[in-house]
Enzyme design. Structure first.
Site, PDB file in Angstrom:
ATOM      1  N   CYS A  97     -11.235 -12.942 -22.309  1.00 22.62           N
ATOM      2  CA  CYS A  97     -11.945 -14.275 -22.191  1.00 22.62           C
ATOM      3  C   CYS A  97     -13.332 -14.544 -22.700  1.00 22.62           C
ATOM      4  CB  CYS A  97     -11.507 -14.838 -20.940  1.00 22.62           C
ATOM      5  SG  CYS A  97      -9.772 -15.664 -21.028  1.00 22.62           S
ATOM      6  N   CYS A 125      -2.675 -32.760 -62.403  1.00 20.08           N
ATOM      7  CA  CYS A 125      -3.544 -33.179 -61.309  1.00 20.08           C
ATOM      8  C   CYS A 125      -5.137 -32.574 -61.804  1.00 20.08           C
ATOM      9  CB  CYS A 125      -3.371 -32.803 -59.920  1.00 20.08           C
ATOM     10  SG  CYS A 125      -3.692 -31.103 -59.443  1.00 20.08           S
ATOM     11  N   CYS A 160      -7.775 -14.300 -60.839  1.00 20.17           N
ATOM     12  CA  CYS A 160      -8.201 -14.347 -59.538  1.00 20.17           C
ATOM     13  C   CYS A 160      -7.627 -15.104 -58.661  1.00 20.17           C
ATOM     14  CB  CYS A 160      -9.925 -14.946 -59.469  1.00 20.17           C
ATOM     15  SG  CYS A 160      -9.924 -17.112 -59.679  1.00 20.17           S
ATOM     16  N   CYS A 203      -3.501 -25.222 -56.297  1.00 13.07           N
ATOM     17  CA  CYS A 203      -2.567 -26.160 -56.872  1.00 13.07           C
ATOM     18  C   CYS A 203      -1.732 -26.748 -55.844  1.00 13.07           C
ATOM     19  CB  CYS A 203      -1.634 -25.131 -57.887  1.00 13.07           C
ATOM     20  SG  CYS A 203      -0.343 -26.102 -58.603  1.00 13.07           S
TER      21      CYS A 203
END
Lengths: 441, 434
Positions: free
Chosen positions: B139, B350, B383, B390
């Site tokens: 923690c 797109c 790459c 996409c």
């Protein structure tokens, strides 16, 4: 005793005030902030976005949606207004299903476009609810321009000119500005006096004087001002050209819509029990749907060609049928019958052979106590000096007419669809050209 | 049907999905509901010393970041260990374990870094019938300021020391929970092993500030005008956790040290990935806190379906399967050539691949007049950025060049040999050796 939907003839008070309020409420209620974020998240921020290309005013749609998604709807509104000062009205009345949303890549992918129109409304409503005006005037240029017509084209032109520092005077024959936004479109697309609010907000740029109820001849304007912009719209209504057209209660749809838009109390508007609307455009749909919403029992739209040729979009057709309007395709009116007033209208079926419309010989008759004509509007009273192209004022790509220092745009000018958004684009572009012309020389 | 039963350091559970030590396991009421929902085990929320319990803030304990439609991606907390009396927790643990003997009940502990307190608490836990203990050395907030939690986990010597005490004073398996707030995760794992730990579990939460209120300039969550860093967890931390698990799994020193994988496990697939990288089981918290206990049913059915489909008979068959394939960059084959390919049938035009490649990568995607997007193999370095941006899954793929094909970018033919940096002529180290 009040009337009901089944009361014969043309009567008022068919529906209660409550029913009418419900019927004429906002067709697309505004998105709440969470809905807007969810809708905005769906935008892919496309490169060279098809939606922007499809918009006559070329609003940078991916940018304004991203601005909404990142919690800055006022920046989004500035992106919209910088291209289209009437972006608020266009968000309400644009046939987005045939413009930006039709080409949205998510329409391609899933058949569900990003809700561009409603997001645009969310952004513009947010900014317009704030005091002030997002644009400031440039220093006074000393140039004066007259704008004829206070509709979308005239307002858009005037605002852009005022921004550039010119002094603009708008003249309009009607009692108030807004043009078809105020008098023409269906009430449920522009509720709560939005058209007037928008005019008032737009005029807050300063430098624009509006003279309503006034028409000045072009020759006088041309002498008194450095430039003139004509955005007078189409005030004439095409006639059916059939026997019985002169009978009582055979009316222009545009007048009916205008009366409806200006009515203080919708219940007081008389409407027929059986209404027939002739035509296949947006005006026909607006008249038919609103007849139904006022309480007409049977409303039929009759269009002379097939569904695919109809200029009202599929969305508008579905809207009409969902409200209970019947659409009959491939039929044209032959004669209006009745004793003094219209009682019925006889139609002949048509077919299209080799691109030509011709009667099939089959006929049918619809009972009608009210007939609305919505088969197109025409230019009326264009100054003789102006060259026409077809039945509209001929203009080049900058809105220049054949007369020096006179520009025109909107429905009265050649080129483009007869849409608010097209008028806004043409008004804006003419203003830019007027500015270049006046300041360049 | 695949066998999902799990045996982790001798602790049996019907499936490898345990609830991590956290708010969901703070009390009997929750743990019973969790077991009814199907969880294989729990690590009971961390117990502290007897005496007055710690005190939590009474303002917001959590901060979050979100993805689309407010999908919770990352959660930050400033909650401390249990704030209920030790005795209450011990009674409840005993009661739950008695009623659910087939489920794993491990108890998380955090007491001061001294021999006495550990010696004192361990028999009390053992008496409950719990299956093991997990030492909370992870923690990063609150308790660390008091010399516990990650303050111990960041010092390998302390880890070793405390672990040794625990093994000395208890017969129970000891799992050491590691903090990721450290430069090299292998060091604390090695220390735990030296101390005699039966296993390590990781990761605990990452130091974090999730946001800043820009009206008041205060970090969030805000307590009365101030903020403090918390511990970050949830789907966003999974990649960090996977990497750390893999480092311990492939470290020759700790390769046989069992690991309980923790960090952003949200679906069965996340769990399977942890198993593949060497975790013997997984622990879940944020997903349960976001969606409720029922999600374990998807985790169980999903893992089972995948194992059946792939022919993996048991959980043990899956554990560590990806470890041999984890290596260093210098071992990667530089002669392996792929090229991006865009499937025009699924492309929605797109243009995101174009914007990404054109503006920020290798100008290897072409856009035609009509907005058709295609790959220029002469520029493509494979790459993967186009695939990553996409929006249509599977629309862009990488095609491996076969032996004999020519890489249009370099003009070199693929010859099928392996060639990595250790032998590459451009590597100065190779030249120096000659």
């Amino acid at each position: 005793m009040t009337a009901s939907i089944a009361t014969d003839g043309i009567v008022s008070n068919r529906l209660s005030g409550e029913e009418l309020a419900e019927n004429f409420s906002d067709l697309h209620p505004p998105l709440d902030p969470h809905e807007a974020l969810v809708a905005a998240d769906r935008c892919y921020f496309c490169h060279d976005a098809p939606c922007t290309t499809a918009c006559p005013t070329e609003i940078d749609i991916p940018l304004f949606i991203r601005q909404i998604a990142t919690g800055t709807p006022e920046s989004a509104a500035r992106t919209i207004f910088s291209q289209n000062i009437l972006g608020g009205m266009c968000a309400r009345v644009c046939p987005t299903e045939t413009l930006c949303e039709e080409v949205c890549v998510r329409e391609t992918a899933e058949g569900k476009p990003v809700k561009i129109g409603r997001l645009q409304r969310y952004a513009t409503d947010t900014l317009m609810a704030k005091p002030g005006h997002p644009f400031t005037r440039a220093a006074d240029t000393g140039k004066t321009i007259a704008v004829l017509g206070a509709g979308p084209a005239g307002l858009s032109c005037a605002h852009r000119l005022a921004m550039k520092g010119h002094a603009v005077t708008i003249y309009d024959l009607r009692s108030k500005g807004g043009g078809l936004n105020e008098f023409g479109i269906a009430a449920y697309k522009s509720v709560d006096g939005y058209a007037q609010d928008e005019v008032e907000w737009l005029l807050a740029i300063g430098g624009i004087t509006v003279e309503c109820g006034k028409s000045v001849p072009l020759s006088e304007l041309a002498d008194a001002f450095d430039a003139v912009f004509l955005g007078v719209g189409l005030s004439g209504v095409n006639a059916l050209g059939v026997e019985g057209e002169d009978k009582n209660n055979v009316l222009d749809a545009v007048s009916f819509i205008s009366d409806l838009r200006q009515a203080d109390d919708l219940a007081s508007l008389p409407i027929g029990r059986r209404v027939v609307v002739i035509g296949g455009g947006m005006t026909a749909v607006d008249a038919a749907v609103q007849s139904k919403l006022l309480g007409a029992q049977d409303v039929t739209m009759v269009y002379r060609r097939g569904r695919e040729a109809m200029s009202a979009s599929e969305f508008e057709q579905v809207l009409a049928t969902s409200k209970g309007v019947r659409i009959i395709y491939n039929a044209q009116p032959l004669r209006v019958t009745g004793n003094g007033a219209a009682a019925a209208i006889e139609f002949g079926y048509t077919e299209t052979v080799d691109g030509k419309l011709r009667p099939t010989g089959e006929t049918f008759t619809l009972a009608a106590d009210q007939v609305f004509k919505a088969i197109g509007q025409t230019l009326e009273g264009a100054p003789d000096a102006l060259n026409l192209e077809g039945r509209k004022i001929a203009v080049d790509e900058n809105g220049r007419t054949s007369v020096k220092n006179v520009w025109a745009g909107g429905d009265c000018a050649s080129g483009g669809d007869d849409l608010t958004v097209t008028a806004a684009a043409e008004g804006r572009d003419a203003a830019e050209d007027i500015h270049t012309t006046l300041m360049g020389g | 049907m695949a066998d999902l039963t799990s045996e982790f350091v001798g602790i049996k559970s019907p499936n490898p999905f345990w609830l991590a030590s956290a708010p969901p396991t703070d009390k009997e009421y929750n743990v019973r509901r969790a077991f009814e929902a199907g969880w294989g085990g729990v690590v009971w929320k961390t117990l502290g010393e007897a005496g007055p319990p710690i005190v939590n803030v009474s303002g917001p304990r959590y901060g979050a970041i979100w993805g689309a439609d407010r999908r919770l991606l990352g959660l930050n907390n400033i909650e401390l260990i249990t704030d209920r009396p030790l005795e209450t927790n011990l009674q409840e643990i005993k009661s739950v374990k008695r009623d659910y003997p087939d489920r794993a009940v491990v108890v998380s502990l955090m007491v001061p870094c001294e021999e006495g307190p550990w010696k004192k608490i361990l028999p009390l836990v053992e008496d409950t019938g719990a299956d093991g203990v997990e030492l909370n050395f992870g923690c990063p907030h609150g308790m660390a300021e008091r010399g516990m939690g990650s303050a111990v986990g960041q010092v390998p010597e302390y880890i070793e020391m405390v672990t040794r005490w625990c093994k000395q004073y208890s017969r129970m398996p000891v799992i050491v929970k590691l903090t990721p707030n450290i430069a090299d995760i292998r060091k604390p794992a090695e220390a735990a092993q030296r101390g005699g730990a039966d296993a390590v579990s990781l990761i605990n939460t990452i130091n974090s500030i999730t946001s800043v209120n820009l009206d008041d300039f205060i970090p969030e969550p805000t307590i009365d005008g101030r903020g403090a860093h918390g511990g970050y967890c949830g789907p966003a931390v999974k990649p960090i956790a996977l990497s750390m698990v893999s480092e311990i799994a492939r470290n020759p020193e700790t390769t046989n040290l069992p690991i309980s994988g923790i960090g952003g496990v949200t679906t069965w697939r996340d769990g399977a990935e942890f198993l593949a990288l060497g975790a013997g089981n997984v622990q879940v918290c944020t997903a349960a806190m976001t969606y409720g206990f029922k999600i374990v049913q998807e985790m169980i059915s999903g893992l089972s379906e995948w194992m059946d489909e792939k022919g993996h008979a048991s959980v043990a068959d899956v554990v560590g399967r990806a470890v041999p394939n984890c290596g260093d960059w210098q071992d990667l084959n530089l002669n392996y050539i792929t090229k991006a390919e865009i499937n025009q049938d699924s492309c929605i035009n797109c243009g995101r691949c174009f914007a990404a490649c054109e503006d920020t990568s290798h100008q290897a995607i072409l856009m035609s007049e009509d907005r058709t997007f295609s790959v220029d193999e002469g520029e493509c370095v494979a790459c993967n950025l186009c695939i990553n941006v996409c929006p249509v899954e599977g629309c862009i793929t990488m095609r491996e060049l076969q032996v004999g094909e020519v890489d249009e970018r370099t003009g070199r033919e693929v010859d099928g040999t392996h060639g990595d940096w250790t032998t590459h002529p451009n590597n100065p180290a190779v030249a120096a050796a000659e």
